[in-house]
Design an enzyme around this catalytic site. Structure first.
Site, PDB file in Angstrom:
ATOM      1  N   THR A 176       0.849  -1.192   0.000  1.00  0.00           N
ATOM      2  CA  THR A 176       0.000   0.000   0.000  1.00  0.00           C
ATOM      3  C   THR A 176       0.888   1.247   0.000  1.00  0.00           C
ATOM      4  O   THR A 176       1.863   1.300   0.765  1.00  0.00           O
ATOM      5  CB  THR A 176      -0.915  -0.010   1.251  1.00  0.00           C
ATOM      6  OG1 THR A 176      -1.662  -1.218   1.248  1.00  0.00           O
ATOM      7  CG2 THR A 176      -1.866   1.176   1.275  1.00  0.00           C
TER       8      THR A 176
ATOM      9  N   GLU B  67      -3.270  -7.486   6.542  1.00  0.00           N
ATOM     10  CA  GLU B  67      -2.777  -7.474   7.923  1.00  0.00           C
ATOM     11  C   GLU B  67      -3.170  -8.744   8.686  1.00  0.00           C
ATOM     12  O   GLU B  67      -3.548  -8.692   9.862  1.00  0.00           O
ATOM     13  CB  GLU B  67      -3.232  -6.200   8.639  1.00  0.00           C
ATOM     14  CG  GLU B  67      -2.526  -5.013   8.012  1.00  0.00           C
ATOM     15  CD  GLU B  67      -2.850  -3.684   8.622  1.00  0.00           C
ATOM     16  OE1 GLU B  67      -2.825  -3.587   9.847  1.00  0.00           O
ATOM     17  OE2 GLU B  67      -3.096  -2.752   7.859  1.00  0.00           O
TER      18      GLU B  67
HETATM   19  C1  FAD Z   1      -5.151  -4.286  -0.876  1.00  0.00           C
HETATM   20  C2  FAD Z   1      -4.019  -4.921  -0.129  1.00  0.00           C
HETATM   21  C3  FAD Z   1      -3.114  -4.107   0.544  1.00  0.00           C
HETATM   22  C4  FAD Z   1      -2.009  -4.681   1.197  1.00  0.00           C
HETATM   23  N1  FAD Z   1      -1.084  -3.865   1.795  1.00  0.00           N
HETATM   24  C5  FAD Z   1       0.063  -4.415   2.283  1.00  0.00           C
HETATM   25  C6  FAD Z   1       1.121  -3.573   2.770  1.00  0.00           C
HETATM   26  O1  FAD Z   1       1.017  -2.347   2.788  1.00  0.00           O
HETATM   27  N2  FAD Z   1       2.263  -4.160   3.206  1.00  0.00           N
HETATM   28  C7  FAD Z   1       2.433  -5.521   3.211  1.00  0.00           C
HETATM   29  O2  FAD Z   1       3.491  -5.984   3.624  1.00  0.00           O
HETATM   30  N3  FAD Z   1       1.433  -6.344   2.775  1.00  0.00           N
HETATM   31  C8  FAD Z   1       0.270  -5.824   2.303  1.00  0.00           C
HETATM   32  N4  FAD Z   1      -0.751  -6.641   1.838  1.00  0.00           N
HETATM   33  C9  FAD Z   1      -0.547  -8.089   1.836  1.00  0.00           C
HETATM   34  C10 FAD Z   1      -1.423  -8.841   2.810  1.00  0.00           C
HETATM   35  O3  FAD Z   1      -0.985  -8.615   4.127  1.00  0.00           O
HETATM   36  C11 FAD Z   1      -1.371 -10.327   2.399  1.00  0.00           C
HETATM   37  O4  FAD Z   1      -2.078 -10.442   1.193  1.00  0.00           O
HETATM   38  C12 FAD Z   1      -1.963 -11.239   3.454  1.00  0.00           C
HETATM   39  O5  FAD Z   1      -1.153 -11.274   4.596  1.00  0.00           O
HETATM   40  C13 FAD Z   1      -2.151 -12.675   2.926  1.00  0.00           C
HETATM   41  O6  FAD Z   1      -0.979 -13.135   2.366  1.00  0.00           O
HETATM   42  P1  FAD Z   1      -1.011 -13.807   0.917  1.00  0.00           P
HETATM   43  O7  FAD Z   1      -1.726 -12.883   0.000  1.00  0.00           O
HETATM   44  O8  FAD Z   1       0.380 -14.195   0.556  1.00  0.00           O
HETATM   45  O9  FAD Z   1      -1.901 -15.096   1.072  1.00  0.00           O
HETATM   46  P2  FAD Z   1      -1.395 -16.547   1.534  1.00  0.00           P
HETATM   47  O10 FAD Z   1      -0.545 -16.425   2.734  1.00  0.00           O
HETATM   48  O11 FAD Z   1      -0.841 -17.242   0.348  1.00  0.00           O
HETATM   49  O12 FAD Z   1      -2.746 -17.227   1.935  1.00  0.00           O
HETATM   50  C14 FAD Z   1      -3.685 -17.751   0.989  1.00  0.00           C
HETATM   51  C15 FAD Z   1      -4.839 -18.358   1.765  1.00  0.00           C
HETATM   52  O13 FAD Z   1      -4.378 -19.458   2.535  1.00  0.00           O
HETATM   53  C16 FAD Z   1      -4.731 -19.285   3.887  1.00  0.00           C
HETATM   54  N5  FAD Z   1      -3.712 -19.875   4.746  1.00  0.00           N
HETATM   55  C17 FAD Z   1      -2.386 -19.608   4.755  1.00  0.00           C
HETATM   56  N6  FAD Z   1      -1.771 -20.351   5.685  1.00  0.00           N
HETATM   57  C18 FAD Z   1      -2.720 -21.092   6.279  1.00  0.00           C
HETATM   58  C19 FAD Z   1      -2.708 -22.067   7.342  1.00  0.00           C
HETATM   59  N7  FAD Z   1      -1.588 -22.379   7.983  1.00  0.00           N
HETATM   60  N8  FAD Z   1      -3.875 -22.627   7.687  1.00  0.00           N
HETATM   61  C20 FAD Z   1      -5.025 -22.292   7.056  1.00  0.00           C
HETATM   62  N9  FAD Z   1      -5.104 -21.398   6.063  1.00  0.00           N
HETATM   63  C21 FAD Z   1      -3.971 -20.796   5.691  1.00  0.00           C
HETATM   64  C22 FAD Z   1      -4.843 -17.783   4.075  1.00  0.00           C
HETATM   65  O14 FAD Z   1      -5.627 -17.454   5.208  1.00  0.00           O
HETATM   66  C23 FAD Z   1      -5.477 -17.385   2.770  1.00  0.00           C
HETATM   67  O15 FAD Z   1      -6.865 -17.587   2.832  1.00  0.00           O
HETATM   68  C24 FAD Z   1      -1.873  -6.092   1.227  1.00  0.00           C
HETATM   69  C25 FAD Z   1      -2.817  -6.896   0.570  1.00  0.00           C
HETATM   70  C26 FAD Z   1      -3.859  -6.333  -0.117  1.00  0.00           C
HETATM   71  C27 FAD Z   1      -4.817  -7.233  -0.834  1.00  0.00           C
END
Ligand code: FAD
Length: 388
Positions: free
Chosen positions: A155, A365
Site C-alpha cells: 500500500t 494485515e
Molecule cells: C489491498 C491490499 C493491501 C495490502 N497492503 C500491504 C502492505 O502495505 N504491506 C504488506 O506488507 N502487505 C500488504 N498486503 C498483503 C497482505 O498482508 C497479504 O495479502 C496477506 O497477509 C495474505 O498473504 P497472501 O496474500 O500471501 O496469502 P497466503 O498467505 O498465500 O494465503 C492464501 C490463503 O491461505 C490461507 N492460509 C495460509 N496459511 C494457512 C494455514 N496455515 N492454515 C489455514 N489457512 C492458511 C490464508 O488465510 C489465505 O486464505 C496487502 C494486501 C492487499 C490485498
C-alpha cells in the site's frame, strides 16, 4: 461512552469535518485509481495523517483511541483513503516512532507532516501469511548492507519515498516460525534508482498506490537498520498487532457508512405501497446490521483502550477485534447491497464501492485464518508477547 472521553469526541468532530469536506470529494477518483497525493499533504497539515506520532516527530500525539476514531471517520468517506492512512500512519509511522532512531526520525517527521510518503513492505510473492519464510535478503558487503528482493501488495508503494523493508540477514528458517523469525531485520530505505515499482490492479480500495516493489541491490548503512539486526520479527509483530486494531477501524468506518446508506435508502424507496422501512423484514435487517456494527465498534474501541492502558490483554483483543470486524463488515456491506436492490449493484451507489472495498478486511494485515491461528496459540498458552 465510558471508553471514550470528550477529547475523543472532539477529535471525531474534526476528522468528520475533514472527511466530509475533503475525503468525500476524492472517493470516486480514488476508485478510478487516482492516488490522492495532495490530500495526503493536507491531512498531514491537519495533523491526522499519523495520529499517534508525537508532536516532536510531526504528528498530533493522539492515543490509539483517537487514532481509531480518525481512521473510522476517514473510512466512512472512503475506504481507500482510510486504508492508505492506516498503512502510512500506523504500520509505517507508528512503528518507526517506536523503533526508529537518529536520522530515521527526520524521515518520520517528513511522513507524518505529509511531505513524504512511507510504506510498510513485508509481504512477498512467496509468502504473506507465512512471513517468517520471506526471501528478500540483506547481505553484508564492503562495510554496508545490500538489500535485494521482491515485495508484493505494498500500500502506497507506487508513490512511497520511504520503505520499511523486512529482509533476511541470516540463515533461512523452515518458515512458519522457529529459525526463520530470528534472522529478519527491518531497514528504512529511501527511494532511489535501486527501487522499481509496478502498480497492482485491485478489486476494491483502489487508488491506494498498491504496488509490487523490486529492490535491486539497494545499499543501506547500519544507521538504516530499524530496531536492531535480527530483531525485525519483533518490529513486524509490533506493527501488525497495533495495525490489526487500526485496520479494524477502517472496517468499522466502511460498515458504519453501509448502515447509514441503508437507512436512508429504506426511507426513500417504496415497495408494495409503502416505504421499505415500513416493512418489518427491512426493520429487522437494519436492526441486525446496527447490532453487529455496534458490537464491532465496542471491540475496536476496547482493544484501543487496552493498548492505551498498556494492558497485555490487548494482544487477545486486537486479534479478536480484527477477526470479528473483517467478516462482519463484509456481511453488513452485503446486506446493504441487498437492501438497495438493483441500485446497490450499480457503480452509482456508495454501497457497491463499499462492498468491493471491504473484502480486503478479511485478507490484509493477517487473513481471518491467521487471526484464528494466533488466537488459538494465545488460548493454549503459546509464547506471544507485546512490548508496549
Ligand atoms: C489491498 C491490499 C493491501 C495490502 N497492503 C500491504 C502492505 O502495505 N504491506 C504488506 O506488507 N502487505 C500488504 N498486503 C498483503 C497482505 O498482508 C497479504 O495479502 C496477506 O497477509 C495474505 O498473504 P497472501 O496474500 O500471501 O496469502 P497466503 O498467505 O498465500 O494465503 C492464501 C490463503 O491461505 C490461507 N492460509 C495460509 N496459511 C494457512 C494455514 N496455515 N492454515 C489455514 N489457512 C492458511 C490464508 O488465510 C489465505 O486464505 C496487502 C494486501 C492487499 C490485498
Amino acid at each position: 461512552m465510558g471508553l471514550m472521553s470528550e477529547e475523543h469526541e472532539l477529535v471525531r468532530r474534526a476528522a468528520r469535518e475533514f472527511a466530509e469536506s475533503r475525503v468525500e470529494a476524492v472517493a470516486k477518483s480514488m476508485d478510478m485509481d487516482q492516488y490522492p497525493r495532495d490530500l495526503i499533504r493536507e491531512a498531514g497539515r491537519q495533523g491526522i495523517l499519523a495520529p499517534t506520532v508525537p508532536p516532536e516527530h510531526g504528528g498530533p500525539g493522539y492515543d490509539l483511541r483517537a487514532g481509531v476514531v480518525v481512521l473510522e471517520e476517514l473510512s466512512r468517506a472512503s475506504g481507500s483513503f482510510g486504508l492508505l492512512v492506516e498503512a502510512l500512519g500506523v504500520l509505517f509511522a507508528h512503528t518507526l516512532n517506536r523503533f526508529g532512531a537518529g536520522d530515521q526520525m527526520k524521515a518520520l517527521e517528513e511522513v507524518a507532516r505529509g511531505d513524504a510518503v512511507g510504506a510498510f513492505a513485508l509481504s512477498e510473492p512467496c509468502c504473506g501469511s507465512d512471513a517468517a519464510a520471506l526471501e528478500t535478503r540483506a547481505e553484508r558487503r564492503g562495510g554496508e548492507w545490500r538489500v535485494s528482493g521482491h515485495k508484493m501488495w505494498i500500500t502506497n508503494g507506487q508513490h512511497a519515498d520511504y520503505f520499511l523493508v523486512f529482509a533476511r540477514t541470516g540463515a533461512e528458517g523452515a518458515g512458519g516460525g522457529g529459525e526463520g523469525r530470528r534472522t529478519v531485520t527491518a531497514f528504512l530505505l529511501r527511494r532511489g534508482k535501486c527501487i522499481e515499482t509496478s502498480p497492482i490492479d485491485l478489486m476494491g480500495v483502489r487508488g491506494i498506490g498498491d504496488a509490487e516493489v523490486f529492490l535491486n541491490d539497494c545499499a543501506a548503512g547500519d544507521e538504516d537498520v530499524v530496531g536492531g539486526v535480527n530483531s525485525g520479527w519483533s518490529v513486524m509483530n509490533y506493527a501488525l498487532y497495533v495495525g490489526r486494531t487500526a485496520v479494524s477501524a477502517v472496517a468499522l468506518g466502511l460498515a458504519a457508512r453501509a448502515v447509514e446508506e441503508s437507512v436512508r435508502w429504506a426511507r426513500e424507496r417504496r415497495a408494495f405501497g409503502r416505504a421499505l422501512i415500513d416493512h418489518q423484514a427491512a426493520q429487522f435487517k437494519l436492526a441486525s446490521m446496527y447490532q453487529r456494527l455496534e458490537t464491532m465498534r465496542t471491540l475496536v474501541y476496547y482493544s484501543a483502550y487496552l493498548y492505551d492502558s498498556r494492558d497485555p490483554y490487548f494482544l487477545v483483543m486486537t486479534h479478536a477485534a480484527k477477526l470479528y470486524s473483517g467478516p462482519t463488515a463484509v456481511e453488513i456491506a452485503r446486506d446493504a447491497v441487498q437492501m438497495h436492490g438493483g441500485y446497490g449493484y450499480s457503480r452509482e451507489s456508495a454501497v457497491e464501492r463499499i462492498y468491493r472495498d471491504v473484502k480486503v478486511m478479511e485478507i490484509g494485515e493477517g487473513t481471518n485464518e491467521v487471526q484464528q491461528m494466533v488466537l488459538f496459540k494465545l488460548l493454549t498458552g503459546g509464547r506471544l508477547r507485546f512490548e508496549f
